[in-house]
Design an enzyme around this catalytic site. Structure first.
Site: not given
Length: 294
Positions: A72, A76, A97, A136-137, A139, A234
Site C-alpha cells: 500500500t 505501490k 498491490n 485524480g491521476a 495509483g 475509494t
C-alpha cells in the site's frame, strides 16, 4: 486473469501488508478472519516499512519465506524495481498491490481495478455504456481508469489538479489500447462541468475527504450530477465521506471504499491460494476493525 496456485510449503503461511504507515490498516483483521473461517494455518501481519527500507523488506520476503504480501501507500510504484517479474496488468497500471513468492521468485500483481469492478457488480451497477469521470491521476486512479476503459465505458474523463499527470495517464491508457479514448479536464473548468453533468459514474481516487480532513471534498457541487449517476469513493475512513453524504442527500447511489478494499483483498487470494477469498467474512471483519478504530 490467469490464476496460479502458490507452491509455498511449510507448517504455516505468513503474509502481510507493507506500507508506511500501516497501523490503522484493516487488512490484517480482514485476512486473519478469513483464514480462521476457512480453517487455514496462516497469519497476516502489518509491516511498517519506511521508503528507505523498502529494498531490504522485499529481500526479507525471500529470506523469511513469506508466501506473499499486499503493498500500500507509498510503495505501490517503487516496489516494482525490486521484483523478479510484474504481471502485464500491473505494468500497465504502473503499480503493484500484491506480491506472490514462488520459490524465492517475487511476482507483482495489481488487484485494485479488478476489485473495483467486482464491487460495482456486487451492487448491480453495469459499467459498460456509462459516461465515467475519474477524479485524480495517482495509483488508484490508474487502476480504476484502466479497468473502466477495458470494461467498455462510453466516455472516460480524468479530472486532476495536475493536468500533466492526467495527460500522462490518458496517454498510458491509449498505449494499453483501451477501447475508449480518455479525455482530460481541469477541476472547475467548463469541460469538467460538462463531463460531470453527463456522468453515469463518478469515482473519487484522491485522498480528499479522508480522516482527519473529513470536510474536504473533490467535488464541491454534487448538484451537477444527473439523477442516474453512481458516486464511488475509494476512501474508506470515514466510511461515508462528505462526497458520499452529499451524493446520498441528492438521491444518488453511493459506494464507499470498503467495497474496493474487501474485493481487492479477496482477489489477492487468487494469486496466493488459487481461489477467491470469502468476501462476506472479510467485509464483516474489515467493518468491525474500522468501526473499532479511534
Amino acid at each position: 486473469m490467469t490464476k496460479r496456485r502458490s507452491t509455498s510449503r511449510g507448517p504455516g503461511r505468513i503474509l502481510g501488508i507493507l506500507g508506511h504507515p500501516v497501523a490503522h490498516s484493516a487488512s490484517p483483521a480482514m485476512h486473519n478472519a478469513a483464514f480462521a473461517a476457512q480453517g487455514m494455518h496462516a497469519m497476516y501481519g502489518a509491516f511498517d516499512v519506511p521508503p528507505s527500507q523498502l529494498e531490504k523488506a522485499i529481500a526479507g520476503i525471500r529470506a523469511l519465506g513469506l508466501l506473499g504480501v499486499n503493498v500500500t501507500i507509498p510503495h505501490k510504484e517503487a516496489v516494482m524495481a525490486y521484483l523478479d517479474d510484474v504481471a502485464p496488468t500491473a505494468r500497465q497500471v504502473g503499480a503493484v498491490n500484491t506480491i506472490v513468492n514462488r520459490g524465492g521468485r517475487l511476482i507483482g500483481y495489481n488487484t485494485d481495478g479488478w476489485g473495483f469492478l467486482l464491487s460495482l457488480e456486487e451492487r448491480g451497477v453495469r459499467v459498460a455504456g456509462r459516461n465515467a469521470v475519474v477524479l485524480g491521476a495517482g495509483g488508484a486512479a490508474r487502476a480504476v481508469a484502466l479497468h473502466l476503459g477495458m470494461a467498455g465505458v462510453a466516455r472516460l474523463t480524468i479530472i486532476n489538479r495536475s493536468r500533466q499527470r492526467a495527460e500522462f495517464l490518458a496517454a498510458d491508457l491509449a498505449r494499453a489500447k483501451t477501447p475508449v479514448r480518455a479525455e482530460v479536464a481541469d477541476p472547475g473548468s467548463e469541460e469538467a462541468r460538462a463531463a460531470l453533468a453527463e456522468a453515469g459514474l463518478v469515482v473519487n481516487c484522491t485522498p480528499l475527504g479522508m480522516e482527519p480532513d473529513t470536510e474536504s471534498t473533490p467535488l464541491e457541487d454534487v448538484g451537477l450530477l444527473p439523477a442516474h449517476c453512481v458516486v464511488y469513493d475509494t476512501v474508506y475512513r470515514p466510511l461515508e465521506t462528505r462526497l458520499l453524504r452529499e451524493a446520498r442527500q441528492h438521491g444518488l447511489i453511493t459506494v464507499n471504499g470498503l467495497a474496493m478494499l474487501v474485493h481487492q483483498g479477496a482477489c489477492a487470494w487468487e494469486y496466493w491460494f488459487g481461489r477467491r477469498g470469502p468476501v462476506d467474512v472479510m467485509r464483516t471483519a474489515a467493518l468491525a476493525a474500522l468501526e473499532g478504530q479511534p
